[in-house]
Design a protein around this motif. Structure first.
Motif: not given
Lengths: 421, 421
Positions: A19-21, A24, A40, B13, B18-21
């Motif tokens: 996951l790209d934290s 975020v 992004k 997003l 919010k994480l983009d899962s």
């Protein structure tokens, strides 16, 4: 209005394993200072594709924030791509090299060619120091002033650099004194629809400050957001609205911002000098764990008995065998007996019990999966609550049971006198 | 080689909340079928910016996969942007409207104008059915064959549509019979550097199948990956390599792919007809919880005593007061006594105890934060292990203690005979 885009760099971001934290985290920081984020992007470790992504983003916005690709093995790629997109040269940055040499000397390590390459940076850039790693970040500029700010991809290094160096620079660069200031009120025990009903009119009327209601994991948060041109003016907008919301919701609000329900419970118990113990069946340690992970838990929590098997309920909690035979382990009677047993065996002021059917197996027509009883016992009060959690997995039912137990506990504490026990 | 990009749509997003899962999930599915993902993008709910992002991505790759923006309130925006980027018209898709009407009739709801708009789709598109929601997905085409596949943003709806409709379509469209097939071997109790040392030569020599070693949360995974033009050939490449790795690592490998350490422990205990109980102090329910959340736990776990306060260790686990006074609660002696107490009180075949200082307070020069003792007791065996976890927060130390306890438990089970107890 100034705007930026984010580009995170690394093939690993595209393989579906990570996951790209970072983006975020940066997104939240930008929202806070009121800088618009338009889009992004994540691109792999490929110089051409990266340079093309940067170039086209630079046509749409005032600056780009990148993370990743500054490590000693792949740094050339990111820096080359940034230099190409901006039309500048890479050159050795002497102060960064000196800092690196002194740092390596400190830990008795020699300067390698890889290390040396980390001090090669775009000409004319502003260096962003990295106290947590060897690769410095930087902000490099195109002739027209548009920029690329590059930070490392390691979250710990990136976060410190963002808050200590880049955010102050962005504020200054774009003269941002304002932004979005938010305050969150946490509620427990009130359904989302009821929260909505009580503050619906505020929702509709308010443009600034705005209200957002978010239900998550069984709790409902009310967030008040003020968009201000100067942060010092936020309180003026938020205070009166908070007062109205608190009047409408009442004791359902257990805390604000970084408060947690567990934290408030531990704090309230400590303040009143009360001790706590649990008797858990289907939640199997999850309720105890929720309190133990809270700072200050050791002052109030004495222990728990996790009675997963029925004869442990009997032997360790003193639940009478006849009761178990007559009503079953998942019953109001058993929940009360478990709480009473824990109160007695653990010598605590308040004991909470949980017994239920979390599934997937074990349900019956009379007691389907999701049937949960929560008992509470203190010296002069006993009660039991009955739940049917219809939706969700085994794990959901267990989490909801823990939350329900915490809400019951919080209610109980609020009604107890400080000197009791 | 065909390639695609992902565009996830939604202002939420970009706000850092919010994480983009979704894009991670899609990335994994693409890697599995061997379709190259060049980049992924998130854009807000803005038609112009979305159309421009889609248009420029269509110049770089063969197709785009989008998620989000198909709901009844914002659908026009996404569909308009896609139609513009592809140069096609939107039109009412009669079969989708009919399906929607029959579905709404089923739950006695009328057709609203919003619902009706959900059946307006790009001309000539392939419809992707949505069994979990009202908004259908679709694949729409540019005159040259390049495409945009649009799916809803709700993860549950997106995932089903992806695996049931879009992935099969992509395989067929690009004639993908191959992909990357991987197999993961999980090890416990062997440091990453030692795993590396034992299979280092395989690392270097192998291009296909490749080996990757990943340490996470104290466990070390070894992943074998084969890139094949036909998935049926994967076993031929992976089997011999797996055999060599298993020979080198030995019993340290406790499972593969979806196996978990807790799952293997519960399964092995059940197979041998053995029961389990815990006595926890600093881990406060976390160890019990790790077993309880594992399917089949109720067959083997009887219960636990969480003795957070010292006199609970005494009263509920029978740890002698003199022992606590002489050695302290964080000691090898106390760990053994706690395990013995649990064995006795919980009537189990194996009991494990954990006592330690998880911090942040409570450390001394002799017993610093991170000092943890783990005891094990069975009918004919007692042992204790001593750890010093130097790095990490309170939560890290507690997680590492749980993992250490599980590894000790797994070792113990492997040495016990099936008929014992």
């Amino acid at each position: 209005m100034p705007s930026v885009e984010i580009v995170t760099i690394g093939t690993e971001l595209l393989l579906g394993t990570k996951l790209d934290s970072n983006s975020v985290h940066i997104g939240a920081a930008l929202a806070e200072i009121g800088l618009d984020l338009y889009a992004k992007h994540s691109v792999g470790d490929n110089e051409d594709r990266l340079a093309s992504t940067l170039s086209s983003a630079l046509e749409r916005c005032d600056g780009i924030i990148t993370t990743g690709g500054l490590g000693p093995t792949v740094d050339d790629l990111t820096k080359e791509a940034i230099a190409r997109a901006l039309g500048v040269q890479l050159e050795l940055h002497e102060p960064s090299l000196a800092a690196l040499i002194s740092r390596l000397a400190h830990s008795n390590r020699p300067l390698t060619e890889n290390n040396r390459r980390q001090a090669v940076l775009p000409a004319g850039c502003v260096v962003l120091e990295n106290p947590n790693g060897t690769a410095p970040g930087f902000i490099a500029f195109r002739a027209d002033g548009r920029f690329v700010a590059a930070m490392p991809g390691v979250p710990r290094e990136m976060r410190a650099m963002l808050s200590d160096s880049l955010v102050p620079w962005l504020r200054d660069h774009f003269s941002l004194r304002g932004g979005i200031v938010s305050r969150t009120l946490h509620t427990a025990g009130i359904p989302e629809s009821e929260v909505d009903r009580r503050i619906e009119d505020l929702f509709r009327l308010q443009e600034n400050p705005k209200i957002a209601v978010l239900a998550h994991g069984g709790l409902v948060d009310i967030t008040l957001m003020a968009k201000v041109s100067d942060r010092s003016m936020a309180a003026q907008l938020l205070d009166p609205l908070e007062k109205i919301v608190r009047e409408r919701i009442g004791v359902g609000i257990f805390g604000s911002d970084t408060d947690t329900l567990e934290g408030v419970i531990v704090c309230e118990l400590a303040k009143r000098g009360l001790t706590l113990g649990f008797a858990e069946s289907c939640t199997g340690g999850l309720l105890t764990e929720a309190i133990v992970r809270t700072p200050g838990a050791s002052e109030v929590l004495r222990g728990s008995i996790i009675a997963y098997a029925n004869d442990i309920k009997e032997a360790q909690l003193g639940v009478p065998r006849e009761l178990l035979e007559a009503h079953g382990a998942v019953s109001a009677e058993c929940a009360i007996a478990m709480a009473r047993g824990a109160l007695d065996k653990l010598h605590v002021n308040i004991a909470i019990s949980v017994t239920g059917i979390a599934g997937p197996a074990g349900g019956t027509a009379e007691k389907p999966v999701g049937t949960v009883y929560i008992g509470i016992a203190s010296r002069d009060h006993e009660a039991v609550a009955h739940y049917r959690f219809f939706l969700g997995s085994r794990s959901d039912i267990r989490s909801r049971s823990v939350l329900a137990a915490l809400i019951i506990l919080q209610d109980e504490i609020l009604t107890m006198k400080p000197t009791e026990g």
